[in-house]
Design a protein around this motif. Structure first.
Motif, PDB file in Angstrom:
ATOM      1  N   LYS A 193       0.849  -1.200   0.000  1.00  0.00           N
ATOM      2  CA  LYS A 193       0.000   0.000   0.000  1.00  0.00           C
ATOM      3  C   LYS A 193       0.886   1.253   0.000  1.00  0.00           C
ATOM      4  N   ILE A 194       0.325   2.336  -0.493  1.00  0.00           N
ATOM      5  CA  ILE A 194       0.956   3.656  -0.380  1.00  0.00           C
ATOM      6  C   ILE A 194      -0.010   4.560   0.382  1.00  0.00           C
ATOM      7  N   LYS A 195       0.501   5.245   1.418  1.00  0.00           N
ATOM      8  CA  LYS A 195      -0.327   6.177   2.176  1.00  0.00           C
ATOM      9  C   LYS A 195       0.458   7.472   2.384  1.00  0.00           C
ATOM     10  N   ASP A 196      -0.103   8.556   1.912  1.00  0.00           N
ATOM     11  CA  ASP A 196       0.551   9.870   2.037  1.00  0.00           C
ATOM     12  C   ASP A 196       1.977   9.829   1.497  1.00  0.00           C
ATOM     13  N   GLY A 197       2.150   9.110   0.398  1.00  0.00           N
ATOM     14  CA  GLY A 197       3.448   9.024  -0.238  1.00  0.00           C
ATOM     15  C   GLY A 197       4.425   8.063   0.409  1.00  0.00           C
ATOM     16  N   GLN A 198       3.995   7.388   1.471  1.00  0.00           N
ATOM     17  CA  GLN A 198       4.865   6.469   2.198  1.00  0.00           C
ATOM     18  C   GLN A 198       4.525   5.023   1.842  1.00  0.00           C
ATOM     19  N   LYS A 199       5.534   4.170   1.742  1.00  0.00           N
ATOM     20  CA  LYS A 199       5.324   2.760   1.444  1.00  0.00           C
ATOM     21  C   LYS A 199       5.015   1.992   2.723  1.00  0.00           C
ATOM     22  N   GLY A 200       4.118   1.050   2.599  1.00  0.00           N
ATOM     23  CA  GLY A 200       3.765   0.218   3.739  1.00  0.00           C
ATOM     24  C   GLY A 200       2.929  -0.962   3.288  1.00  0.00           C
ATOM     25  N   PHE A 201       2.299  -1.627   4.262  1.00  0.00           N
ATOM     26  CA  PHE A 201       1.535  -2.832   3.958  1.00  0.00           C
ATOM     27  C   PHE A 201       0.256  -2.904   4.786  1.00  0.00           C
ATOM     28  N   LYS A 202      -0.785  -3.404   4.173  1.00  0.00           N
ATOM     29  CA  LYS A 202      -1.922  -3.892   4.942  1.00  0.00           C
ATOM     30  C   LYS A 202      -1.488  -5.217   5.536  1.00  0.00           C
ATOM     31  N   VAL A 203      -1.800  -5.450   6.807  1.00  0.00           N
ATOM     32  CA  VAL A 203      -1.349  -6.658   7.493  1.00  0.00           C
ATOM     33  C   VAL A 203      -2.549  -7.420   8.030  1.00  0.00           C
ATOM     34  N   ILE A 204      -2.597  -8.708   7.718  1.00  0.00           N
ATOM     35  CA  ILE A 204      -3.634  -9.582   8.270  1.00  0.00           C
ATOM     36  C   ILE A 204      -2.963 -10.813   8.877  1.00  0.00           C
ATOM     37  N   LEU A 223       0.824  -0.380   7.654  1.00  0.00           N
ATOM     38  CA  LEU A 223       1.970  -0.468   8.557  1.00  0.00           C
ATOM     39  C   LEU A 223       3.212  -0.076   7.765  1.00  0.00           C
ATOM     40  N   PRO A 224       3.934   0.964   8.188  1.00  0.00           N
ATOM     41  CA  PRO A 224       5.125   1.397   7.448  1.00  0.00           C
ATOM     42  C   PRO A 224       6.129   0.258   7.285  1.00  0.00           C
ATOM     43  N   THR A 225       6.897   0.308   6.224  1.00  0.00           N
ATOM     44  CA  THR A 225       7.790  -0.805   5.894  1.00  0.00           C
ATOM     45  C   THR A 225       8.818  -1.092   6.983  1.00  0.00           C
ATOM     46  N   ASP A 226       9.243  -0.067   7.729  1.00  0.00           N
ATOM     47  CA  ASP A 226      10.255  -0.307   8.762  1.00  0.00           C
ATOM     48  C   ASP A 226       9.696  -1.040   9.974  1.00  0.00           C
ATOM     49  N   GLN A 227       8.361  -1.237  10.017  1.00  0.00           N
ATOM     50  CA  GLN A 227       7.743  -1.890  11.161  1.00  0.00           C
ATOM     51  C   GLN A 227       7.336  -3.340  10.884  1.00  0.00           C
ATOM     52  N   ILE A 228       7.470  -3.795   9.635  1.00  0.00           N
ATOM     53  CA  ILE A 228       6.944  -5.137   9.345  1.00  0.00           C
ATOM     54  C   ILE A 228       7.767  -6.238  10.010  1.00  0.00           C
ATOM     55  N   ILE A 229       9.086  -6.122  10.010  1.00  0.00           N
ATOM     56  CA  ILE A 229       9.904  -7.169  10.635  1.00  0.00           C
ATOM     57  C   ILE A 229       9.754  -7.161  12.151  1.00  0.00           C
ATOM     58  N   PRO A 230       9.767  -6.011  12.847  1.00  0.00           N
ATOM     59  CA  PRO A 230       9.483  -6.044  14.288  1.00  0.00           C
ATOM     60  C   PRO A 230       8.119  -6.661  14.602  1.00  0.00           C
ATOM     61  N   PHE A 231       7.097  -6.332  13.811  1.00  0.00           N
ATOM     62  CA  PHE A 231       5.776  -6.906  14.068  1.00  0.00           C
ATOM     63  C   PHE A 231       5.785  -8.416  13.849  1.00  0.00           C
ATOM     64  N   ILE A 232       6.371  -8.875  12.762  1.00  0.00           N
ATOM     65  CA  ILE A 232       6.420 -10.315  12.485  1.00  0.00           C
ATOM     66  C   ILE A 232       7.188 -11.038  13.583  1.00  0.00           C
ATOM     67  N   GLU A 233       8.295 -10.445  14.037  1.00  0.00           N
ATOM     68  CA  GLU A 233       9.059 -11.089  15.106  1.00  0.00           C
ATOM     69  C   GLU A 233       8.222 -11.209  16.377  1.00  0.00           C
ATOM     70  N   GLN A 279      13.382  -1.984  17.181  1.00  0.00           N
ATOM     71  CA  GLN A 279      12.090  -1.309  17.266  1.00  0.00           C
ATOM     72  C   GLN A 279      11.685  -0.770  15.894  1.00  0.00           C
ATOM     73  N   SER A 280      12.676  -0.540  15.057  1.00  0.00           N
ATOM     74  CA  SER A 280      12.455  -0.131  13.676  1.00  0.00           C
ATOM     75  C   SER A 280      13.483  -0.866  12.831  1.00  0.00           C
ATOM     76  N   TYR A 281      13.045  -1.383  11.674  1.00  0.00           N
ATOM     77  CA  TYR A 281      13.960  -2.148  10.823  1.00  0.00           C
ATOM     78  C   TYR A 281      13.804  -1.660   9.383  1.00  0.00           C
ATOM     79  N   PRO A 282      14.484  -0.544   9.041  1.00  0.00           N
ATOM     80  CA  PRO A 282      14.391  -0.023   7.669  1.00  0.00           C
ATOM     81  C   PRO A 282      14.926  -1.047   6.670  1.00  0.00           C
ATOM     82  N   ILE A 283      14.260  -1.162   5.540  1.00  0.00           N
ATOM     83  CA  ILE A 283      14.634  -2.123   4.506  1.00  0.00           C
ATOM     84  C   ILE A 283      15.045  -1.361   3.251  1.00  0.00           C
ATOM     85  N   SER A 284      16.227  -1.635   2.787  1.00  0.00           N
ATOM     86  CA  SER A 284      16.749  -0.957   1.608  1.00  0.00           C
ATOM     87  C   SER A 284      16.308  -1.676   0.334  1.00  0.00           C
TER      88      SER A 284
END
Length: 702
Positions: A193-204, A223-233, A279-284
């Motif tokens: 998903k894109i929200k306000d120009g930011q990349k992220g994901f719908k999470v289910i 959910l912003p991209t830097d938060q997906i790995i902390p959430f999954i963990e 707490q944040s995991y930016p992905i390049s």
């Protein structure tokens, strides 16, 4: 049996391969418990076949991506250690069959030379992360999910928190709201998903198939991209601690969420945040950009197309425009997901020489070539036609999904590949209008576990058995109707309609398609048609096929077989003497503290801490098993150990409770000091437990 010596450069993989070889020798010499060896073997992608003495090896290919060199390496391995057949799975893996257990360390060693792994391809681990095969080339995608799926794969691979969970755990990444990675049937599904120009994901979360399918529930719309790995963990840590471990049929995360509720589950995930490594995991996205010059510089040979009509049909049905102007992807229908190394080698060289050196295996068990420029399409048509890879019907009704069933799987009840082969012929020969129809999908599984995804299909078949009045057993099929993906993380599961003898499967398909063709309203798709007619209508319509009173001798021979059907579970797993499981668990506790020390020395505090935690759990489990207590969940182990050993003074923990002793893990941030002290606690606890066990055994011998 000689010891294997790894010669690969990656020290982590080298150590793992040597460890696998050592454990195989221990098992062969009856010095390792069979169940523990099975757990280790499965986590290395090695699965016992139905046929005794051989293994299926699953090659883990994140989001189905393969380079030409990797495919050539897989071919080498298949030719050397197997029989030259490659099977594409519904999780975008490759499976090879009939492999000797003793040769699996060598096989793994060869694969790793081209960065291909079998690690965590089976077993109670995070399985292969799937992704939309058209990721990076889809004109409708908000962004390419490939870097994010890859980063998640790399983060979780060999992570100690997901090595010995109660059951498997599945993650998917979809490129668009079309949800081609089927997020709704996953433990964690993510949609770009894109929200306000930011990349992220719908999470289910919390989806799954099997005998009790369940749709995943939305957690985040964005959910912003830097938060997906902390959430999954956090999710995995909660599942590992609270998930069922003894009752296999209730051990998936969907059952945990159903039992405690999504809100309570998410509260537990929130409580894990302090303990997370990041707490944040930016992905390049660096390194994943498409280099157009690679394709633009390819010289175009002169090609003369004689089969103009065939070429035009192929272009119409199997070639798709990419978002990159002038480039195309090519869909290859792979019948039943099986192809062979001579085809694969030519395909690998084709994409190396004339494309961008990449293909992706799909969730429909097919192949998608990528980055082919328009001028090269005639060449690809001729080359693929020679390989038998230009059949139309890619990703369509005639492209039936099927698991291996009774061909090789221990759990198979009836043949899925046999009936799938016949049904494809029925469509090709009798229903040409469905050969390229993409509104109806047919999926088949050989048992209730749904590896063929039958219960999410428009038309599904599940392998079963049925008994005649005189108690004879015949192969059967459960017919399911009305399932399908709805998009944006939503889907629905098919209804069970009727059980019929397997040999009547083609007749059932004919009746279903004929009825739809005759009675559908203008523009009405199959799901809407099914809803309008409803389950009872189809039961009444197909009921006459279900009788077991008039079966012929042919009905007792399953599809693809010549001998009379016998209901049985395959033997597949190697036999061994069951030894002291308590001693094995205590030994493993020591190994985990050794891994904790190694991680500490590497500066990986989070891994060290989780290895120490796992050591404590194993130690407590060992003593509970010695007293014949249930060890269904880690939380249960912790509470029960406190009650039976600590509260009554049988084992002293220096004035603290066992829950407080263990739960330091989520009450402290990962740090060098905490990792060191927690490891020392784990070692001390292990020593106390071993001393207790020694005295206990000595008293028993008196």
């Amino acid at each position: 049996m000689q010891s294997f010596r790894s010669e690969i450069e990656n020290p982590f993989v080298s150590e793992e391969i040597i460890e696998l070889d050592r454990k195989i020798r221990l098992f062969r010499n009856e010095k390792m418990d069979e169940d523990k060896f099975k757990s280790l073997r499965l986590a290395r992608g090695i699965y016992g076949q139905r046929q005794p003495g051989v293994q299926m090896v699953r090659i883990k290919l994140p989001f189905g991506r393969v380079t030409g060199d990797q495919l050539l390496r897989i071919c080498d391995v298949s030719d050397e250690y197997s029989r030259g057949r490659l099977h594409i799975t519904t999780r975008q893996d490759i499976q090879i069959h009939y492999v000797s257990l003793d040769r699996t360390p060598e096989l793994w060693n060869e694969l790793d030379k081209d960065d291909v792994t079998i690690r965590e391809a089976c077993g109670n681990t995070v399985r292969n992360i799937t992704g939309s095969p058209e990721a990076g080339i889809d004109p409708d995608e908000p962004f390419d999910i490939t870097p994010y799926a890859h980063a998640t794969f790399k983060y979780l691979l060999r992570n100690p928190m997901n090595q010995e969970m109660g059951r498997k755990f599945k993650i998917s990444f979809s490129s668009t709201d079309q949800d081609t990675a089927l997020s709704y049937i996953h433990d964690v599904g993510l949609i770009a998903k894109i929200k306000d120009g930011q990349k992220g994901f719908k999470v289910i979360v919390g989806g799954g198939l099997g005998s009790q399918p369940r749709s995943a529930e939305p957690v985040y719309d964005f959910l912003p991209t830097d938060q997906i790995i902390p959430f999954i963990e956090g999710v995995i840590r909660v599942f590992d601690r609270y998930g069922e471990r003894s009752k296999r049929m209730k051990a998936r995360m969907k059952f945990l969420i159903k039992d405690i509720g999504l809100e309570a589950f998410l509260d537990l995930v929130e409580k894990e945040k302090l303990a997370l490594a990041y707490q944040s995991y930016p992905i390049s996205e660096e390194g994943f950009e498409f280099d157009r010059s690679v394709v633009d510089n390819i010289k175009v040979p002169k090609i003369d197309i004689k089969d103009v009509q065939g070429y035009e049909q192929w272009i119409k049905h199997n070639v798709f425009d990419q978002k990159q102007s002038g480039l195309h992807s090519i869909g290859i229908k792979v019948r039943l997901g099986d192809f062979y190394t001579p085809q694969a080698r030519k395909l690998a060289n084709l994409i190396k020489d004339y494309a961008a050196n990449e293909l992706r295996f799909t969730l429909r068990q097919d192949i998608l070539l990528r980055h082919v420029k328009s001028e090269l399409l005639p060449l690809f048509y001729l080359e693929l036609k020679e390989l038998g890879f230009t059949e139309i019907g890619f990703n369509a009704t005639s492209d039936i999904t099927a698991c291996p069933g009774t061909d090789t799987c221990n759990l198979g009840i009836a043949s899925s590949t046999g009936i799938a082969d016949v049904l494809e012929d029925v469509i090709d020969q009798e229903y040409p209008q469905y050969k390229n129809n993409r509104d109806i999908y047919i999926k088949i599984s050989g048992c209730m576990n749904a590896c063929g995804q039958h219960n999410m299909a428009h038309i599904g078949f599940q392998g079963m058995t049925m008994r005649t009045p005189d108690k004879r057993v015949a192969p059967a099929l459960q017919v399911l109707l009305g399932g399908g993906a709805l998009g944006n993380g939503e889907g629905r599961f098919a209804d069970k309609v009727v059980k019929i003898p397997s040999k009547r499967g083609p007749q059932a398909l004919r009746l279903i398609l004929d009825d739809y063709d005759k009675n559908k309203q203008d523009g009405e798709n199959f799901m809407n048609y099914y809803d309008r007619k409803e389950q009872t209508y189809f039961y009444d319509y197909l009921k006459h096929l279900s009788s077991a009173e008039d079966l012929s001798a042919e009905d007792f021979v399953d599809w693809g077989n010549v001998e009379k059907y016998e209901q049985k579970i395959g033997v597949g797993e190697c036999a061994g003497v069951v030894i002291d499981l308590v001693a094995t668990l205590l030994l493993e506790s020591e190994e985990k503290t050794e891994k904790a020390l190694a991680s500490l020395e590497e500066g990986n505090w989070a891994h060290s801490i989780y290895n120490s935690y796992s050591s404590m759990i194993n130690t407590a489990k060992a003593l509970l098993i010695s007293e014949n207590k249930k060890t269904n969940t880690q939380i249960g182990i912790i509470n029960q150990f406190e009650e039976l050993f600590v509260a009554n003074g049988r084992i002293s923990l220096n004035t603290t409770t066992f829950p407080d002793y263990v739960y330091q893990i989520n009450r402290n941030k990962p740090s060098k000091d905490f990792a060191k002290s927690y490891m020392e606690d784990a070692k001390a606890f292990s020593e106390k437990a071993k001393a207790f066990r020694t005295l206990e055994l000595a008293d028993a011998d008196k």
